[in-house]
Design a protein around this motif. Structure first.
Motif, PDB file in Angstrom:
ATOM      1  N   MET A 210     -32.269 -77.287   5.568  1.00 27.02           N
ATOM      2  CA  MET A 210     -32.229 -76.494   7.108  1.00 27.02           C
ATOM      3  C   MET A 210     -30.745 -76.797   7.428  1.00 27.02           C
ATOM      4  O   MET A 210     -29.732 -77.236   6.833  1.00 27.02           O
ATOM      5  CB  MET A 210     -33.136 -77.181   7.667  1.00 27.02           C
ATOM      6  CG  MET A 210     -34.452 -77.205   7.414  1.00 27.02           C
ATOM      7  SD  MET A 210     -35.813 -77.657   8.391  1.00 27.02           S
ATOM      8  CE  MET A 210     -36.004 -76.265   9.309  1.00 27.02           C
ATOM      9  N   ALA A 211     -30.497 -76.063   8.612  1.00 28.37           N
ATOM     10  CA  ALA A 211     -29.010 -75.842   9.173  1.00 28.37           C
ATOM     11  C   ALA A 211     -28.619 -77.330   9.447  1.00 28.37           C
ATOM     12  O   ALA A 211     -27.521 -77.566   9.357  1.00 28.37           O
ATOM     13  CB  ALA A 211     -29.011 -74.915  10.255  1.00 28.37           C
ATOM     14  N   LEU A 265     -34.391 -73.246   0.398  1.00 29.25           N
ATOM     15  CA  LEU A 265     -33.326 -72.943   1.499  1.00 29.25           C
ATOM     16  C   LEU A 265     -34.059 -72.169   2.559  1.00 29.25           C
ATOM     17  O   LEU A 265     -34.789 -71.202   2.492  1.00 29.25           O
ATOM     18  CB  LEU A 265     -32.120 -72.082   0.845  1.00 29.25           C
ATOM     19  CG  LEU A 265     -31.113 -72.630   0.011  1.00 29.25           C
ATOM     20  CD1 LEU A 265     -31.712 -73.346  -1.117  1.00 29.25           C
ATOM     21  CD2 LEU A 265     -30.113 -71.741  -0.302  1.00 29.25           C
ATOM     22  N   ASP A 266     -33.970 -73.041   3.819  1.00 28.55           N
ATOM     23  CA  ASP A 266     -34.528 -72.294   5.047  1.00 28.55           C
ATOM     24  C   ASP A 266     -34.393 -70.915   5.499  1.00 28.55           C
ATOM     25  O   ASP A 266     -34.981 -70.085   5.577  1.00 28.55           O
ATOM     26  CB  ASP A 266     -34.375 -73.450   6.216  1.00 28.55           C
ATOM     27  CG  ASP A 266     -35.211 -72.907   7.588  1.00 28.55           C
ATOM     28  OD1 ASP A 266     -36.217 -72.577   7.316  1.00 28.55           O
ATOM     29  OD2 ASP A 266     -34.414 -72.721   8.545  1.00 28.55           O
ATOM     30  N   SER A 270     -27.917 -68.123   6.194  1.00 30.64           N
ATOM     31  CA  SER A 270     -27.272 -68.818   6.869  1.00 30.64           C
ATOM     32  C   SER A 270     -26.190 -69.510   6.432  1.00 30.64           C
ATOM     33  O   SER A 270     -26.228 -70.222   5.612  1.00 30.64           O
ATOM     34  CB  SER A 270     -28.320 -70.104   7.560  1.00 30.64           C
ATOM     35  OG  SER A 270     -27.696 -70.958   8.239  1.00 30.64           O
ATOM     36  N   VAL A 273     -26.551 -73.349   6.293  1.00 26.16           N
ATOM     37  CA  VAL A 273     -27.734 -73.708   5.170  1.00 26.16           C
ATOM     38  C   VAL A 273     -26.820 -73.770   3.797  1.00 26.16           C
ATOM     39  O   VAL A 273     -26.798 -74.675   3.176  1.00 26.16           O
ATOM     40  CB  VAL A 273     -28.779 -73.049   5.239  1.00 26.16           C
ATOM     41  CG1 VAL A 273     -29.654 -73.077   3.799  1.00 26.16           C
ATOM     42  CG2 VAL A 273     -29.677 -73.202   6.202  1.00 26.16           C
ATOM     43  N   ARG A 276     -24.560 -76.673   3.818  1.00 25.11           N
ATOM     44  CA  ARG A 276     -25.162 -78.044   3.388  1.00 25.11           C
ATOM     45  C   ARG A 276     -25.623 -78.205   1.915  1.00 25.11           C
ATOM     46  O   ARG A 276     -25.823 -78.984   1.227  1.00 25.11           O
ATOM     47  CB  ARG A 276     -26.406 -77.904   4.358  1.00 25.11           C
ATOM     48  CG  ARG A 276     -27.055 -79.562   4.409  1.00 25.11           C
ATOM     49  CD  ARG A 276     -28.052 -79.683   5.428  1.00 25.11           C
ATOM     50  NE  ARG A 276     -27.583 -79.682   6.549  1.00 25.11           N
ATOM     51  CZ  ARG A 276     -26.983 -80.839   7.155  1.00 25.11           C
ATOM     52  NH1 ARG A 276     -27.268 -82.045   6.211  1.00 25.11           N
ATOM     53  NH2 ARG A 276     -26.441 -80.769   8.384  1.00 25.11           N
ATOM     54  N   TYR A 277     -26.256 -76.963   1.426  1.00 22.71           N
ATOM     55  CA  TYR A 277     -26.413 -76.766   0.010  1.00 22.71           C
ATOM     56  C   TYR A 277     -25.388 -77.099  -1.026  1.00 22.71           C
ATOM     57  O   TYR A 277     -25.545 -77.726  -2.014  1.00 22.71           O
ATOM     58  CB  TYR A 277     -27.193 -75.220  -0.371  1.00 22.71           C
ATOM     59  CG  TYR A 277     -27.565 -75.117  -1.612  1.00 22.71           C
ATOM     60  CD1 TYR A 277     -28.285 -75.858  -2.365  1.00 22.71           C
ATOM     61  CD2 TYR A 277     -27.419 -73.704  -2.326  1.00 22.71           C
ATOM     62  CE1 TYR A 277     -28.645 -75.646  -3.713  1.00 22.71           C
ATOM     63  CE2 TYR A 277     -27.733 -73.540  -3.691  1.00 22.71           C
ATOM     64  CZ  TYR A 277     -28.301 -74.232  -4.285  1.00 22.71           C
ATOM     65  OH  TYR A 277     -28.689 -74.039  -5.530  1.00 22.71           O
TER      66      TYR A 277
END
Length: 331
Positions: A210-211, A265-266, A270, A273, A276-277
């Motif tokens: 998530m973000a 991936l939410d 984004s 996201v 973070r990935y």
């Protein structure tokens, strides 16, 4: 099933239309069946010919016997409608595009956006003859919605199967609702056997990027239950059984060290996201995990799995995704 929603949609542009509708209405509330004897006799006759009387959280409501232009408010109600053979004319949408399993059938469906207050103007423009919504989502908007079309509010349910049955009851499709549920159960049972043959008792961790955080889902939440109970994929041993999900740091992920990781991936689009990935993929902690080293990581998109555990269509689509991923890995 509730998700956070933001924004307020103005309704000033339709006040005149709503006022006109209100003036033309009788003293009886638009959606309600009158309790007077004479009116009751008339209502019974109408209900027999062109309308039906259904129960809702607001009492009995007159609806068309065969509604042609239906709107299901909340993100998942449109999926319930389509599962019952009804393509909604308008929907409230979280993503700008529909998931793959709805893209073609909803190609002519109007997107009204997602906000704390619905886009009444857009709803009015579609000229619906029936609106169906959960009480927790639309109770505050009932008066405005009922001036646009007969509006049926249904109770909040913990299980999507009960929601589907409620809507099936409204549409006169109760038998079909039961069939949809049974067909999915059969599909899940078949997939469970196939997955057991592929992975046996190897552990599977279902994680979402998530973000603002990394989340691992357990068996006690809708989407986690789908993975670990309906599909029978064994959860990691050290997941706290009293929790529905846990938010974890990158440093804590290796503590679980599963044999397989289902990674969602939410929101694919984004920036937060994706950032973070990328950080996850570049981390040495991540690279040294058993599932990563064995190429047992399966990426799932947020839009495709957004309604997982909350809709028969989403669950059916996810069954296909999981089987496809694990089968591909086995080759």
């Amino acid at each position: 099933m509730k998700r956070s929603i933001q924004g307020i949609v103005g309704i000033a542009s339709i006040l005149f239309l709503l006022a006109s509708t209100a003036c033309a209405a009788t003293k009886t509330e638009p959606n309600q069946v009158s309790s007077s004897p004479a009116a009751s006799n008339q209502t019974t006759k109408v209900a027999t010919d062109k309308q039906r009387v259904v129960k809702s959280s607001k009492g009995d409501v007159n609806i068309p016997a065969e509604p042609k232009k239906v709107i299901g408010l909340s993100v998942v109600y449109p999926e319930f409608l389509y599962a019952l053979g009804v393509t909604p004319i308008a929907v409230q949408n979280y993503h700008s595009e529909f998931p793959s399993y709805l893209k073609e059938p909803f190609k002519h469906t109007v997107k009204t956006g997602l906000a704390q207050t619905p886009n009444f103007e857009a709803i009015l423009a579609t000229e619906p003859d029936l609106i169906i919504a959960p009480t927790w989502w639309s109770d505050k908007d009932y008066e405005q919605l009922s001036k646009i079309a007969p509006t049926v509010l249904l109770p909040q349910r913990d299980n999507w199967r009960d929601e589907l049955k409620d809507i099936g009851e409204v549409l006169g499709k109760k038998t079909l609702a039961e069939k949809v549920i049974q067909d999915l159960q059969n599909k899940e049972a078949d997939a469970k056997e196939k997955l057991h043959a592929l992975v046996g008792n190897e552990t599977v961790m279902y994680m979402m990027i998530m973000a603002k955080e990394l989340v691992v889902y357990g068996e006690n939440i809708d989407r986690g239950s789908f993975i670990h109970k309906e599909l029978g994929l064994k959860p990691v041993k050290d997941f706290p059984q009293s929790e529905q999900s846990v938010s974890i740091s990158l440093e804590k992920i290796p503590d679980f060290n599963p044999d397989h990781i289902i990674l969602q991936l939410d929101d694919d689009s984004s920036d937060e996201v994706q950032k973070r990935y990328k950080a996850l993929l570049e981390s040495s902690l991540w690279k040294n995990m058993t599932a990563v080293k064995n190429n047992h990581v399966y990426i799932m998109g947020g839009k495709e799995w957004f309604s997982l555990g909350m809709s028969p269509l989403a669950d059916s689509n996810a069954v296909d995704d999981v089987l496809r991923a694990f089968n591909k890995n086995a080759k």
